[in-house]
Design an enzyme around this catalytic site. Structure first.
Site, PDB file in Angstrom:
ATOM      1  N   HIS A 202       0.818  -1.214   0.000  1.00  0.00           N
ATOM      2  CA  HIS A 202       0.000   0.000   0.000  1.00  0.00           C
ATOM      3  C   HIS A 202       0.859   1.274   0.000  1.00  0.00           C
ATOM      4  O   HIS A 202       1.936   1.327   0.570  1.00  0.00           O
ATOM      5  CB  HIS A 202      -0.933   0.003   1.216  1.00  0.00           C
ATOM      6  CG  HIS A 202      -0.215  -0.037   2.533  1.00  0.00           C
ATOM      7  ND1 HIS A 202       0.268   1.085   3.152  1.00  0.00           N
ATOM      8  CD2 HIS A 202       0.107  -1.078   3.344  1.00  0.00           C
ATOM      9  CE1 HIS A 202       0.843   0.751   4.299  1.00  0.00           C
ATOM     10  NE2 HIS A 202       0.755  -0.554   4.437  1.00  0.00           N
ATOM     11  N   ASP A 203       0.369   2.271  -0.718  1.00  0.00           N
ATOM     12  CA  ASP A 203       0.964   3.608  -0.760  1.00  0.00           C
ATOM     13  C   ASP A 203       2.352   3.635  -1.393  1.00  0.00           C
ATOM     14  O   ASP A 203       3.102   4.594  -1.223  1.00  0.00           O
ATOM     15  CB  ASP A 203       1.028   4.225   0.650  1.00  0.00           C
ATOM     16  CG  ASP A 203      -0.333   4.270   1.322  1.00  0.00           C
ATOM     17  OD1 ASP A 203      -1.219   4.974   0.804  1.00  0.00           O
ATOM     18  OD2 ASP A 203      -0.523   3.586   2.349  1.00  0.00           O
TER      19      ASP A 203
ATOM     20  N   GLY B  50       4.993  -1.355   2.464  1.00  0.00           N
ATOM     21  CA  GLY B  50       4.229  -0.139   2.218  1.00  0.00           C
ATOM     22  C   GLY B  50       5.094   1.106   2.113  1.00  0.00           C
ATOM     23  O   GLY B  50       6.197   1.180   2.653  1.00  0.00           O
TER      24      GLY B  50
END
Length: 263
Positions: free
Chosen positions: A121-122, A139
């Site tokens: 994520h991100d 992440g």
């Protein structure tokens, strides 16, 4: 017109581009946008607010836009954006972003993601990257253009990898890697410059010699690393690659991946 296999499940609201093929048993969520001339071969799962560019090929059991693997996630609708011309092989996973991390994971154009590779994520991944089998990003990682990450290598969360870096296989990457770097080892150490990649990007012999001279002064000269870094700052004007490396170091908030002798 797009071609959708009768066994696929495409939710109301999803947008499927012209000429795109959705193969057997694919599942496409209601907030998904897939560009033109893509091919989802079969058993592909796309969810969240995911956008896929034109001319992508996605192989069976890839899972795109699934919830971030973060304890802070509370079910928010967040984003995954994938550029055009990407090849995403079997069982690749790419998670959507978190609200705390900006709400979006981005993938550039023409990426090649081999089987079982993962983008957390991100993360923000550049153009023309290659992730070998089971290459994994935690992440919030930032990955530059033309980066190669070897098979079974894992990159720690919040790590930055500059453009044109080569990461060897079975590496644990815990520190930021300068642009044009070559790293290897169980816990990655800087072994030199990615000369093969630089030659492919049309670096001349003169440019290679200039950047290699700078590298030697910075990483293998006399004194501490901080002293050497200060001494080579005036060299930024000698080549754009040198300026890029110094700029990357200047923006860092995490430790820098260094040669083994510096550890």
């Amino acid at each position: 017109m797009s071609k959708i296999d009768p066994t696929a499940r495409v939710a109301d609201g999803a947008v499927i581009g012209e000429g795109t093929e959705i193969g057997p048993f694919c599942i496409i969520g209601p907030n998904v946008v897939i560009g033109a001339n893509c091919k989802l071969i079969g058993h592909v799962h796309v969810t969240a607010q995911t956008t896929i560019g034109d001319d992508c090929t996605i192989y069976p059991f890839a899972s795109l836009g699934t919830p971030p693997q973060s304890l802070s996630y509370r079910g928010e609708l967040t984003k995954l954006e994938i550029g055009s011309g990407c090849t995403i092989r079997e069982s690749v996973t790419m998670n959507a972003g978190t609200v705390a991390g900006g709400g979006i994971t981005t993938i550039g154009d023409r990426g090649y993601f081999m089987n079982c590779s993962h983008v957390g994520h991100d993360c923000h991944v550049g153009n023309d990257v290659i992730f070998a089998t089971s290459a994994t990003l935690g992440g919030h990682c930032e990955i530059g253009d033309f980066v190669f990450i070897g098979g079974l290598s894992a990159v720690h969360q919040f790590t930055r990898i500059g453009p044109q870096v080569m990461v060897g296989g079975v590496c644990g990457v815990r520190d930021d890697i300068i642009p044009f770097g070559l790293v290897n080892g169980q816990y990655a150490v800087l072994e030199g410059l990615n000369l093969i990649g630089m030659k492919r990007r049309k670096f001349t012999k003169q440019r290679l010699a200039t950047v290699r001279g700078f590298y030697q002064k910075l990483f293998h000269g006399a004194g501490t690393f901080a002293e050497r870094l200060e001494a080579v700052r005036p060299l930024a004007g000698e080549d754009p690659a040198i300026a890029e490396i110094l700029g990357f170091i200047g923006k860092g908030k995490r430790p820098l991946c260094l040669p083994a002798i510096e550890k």
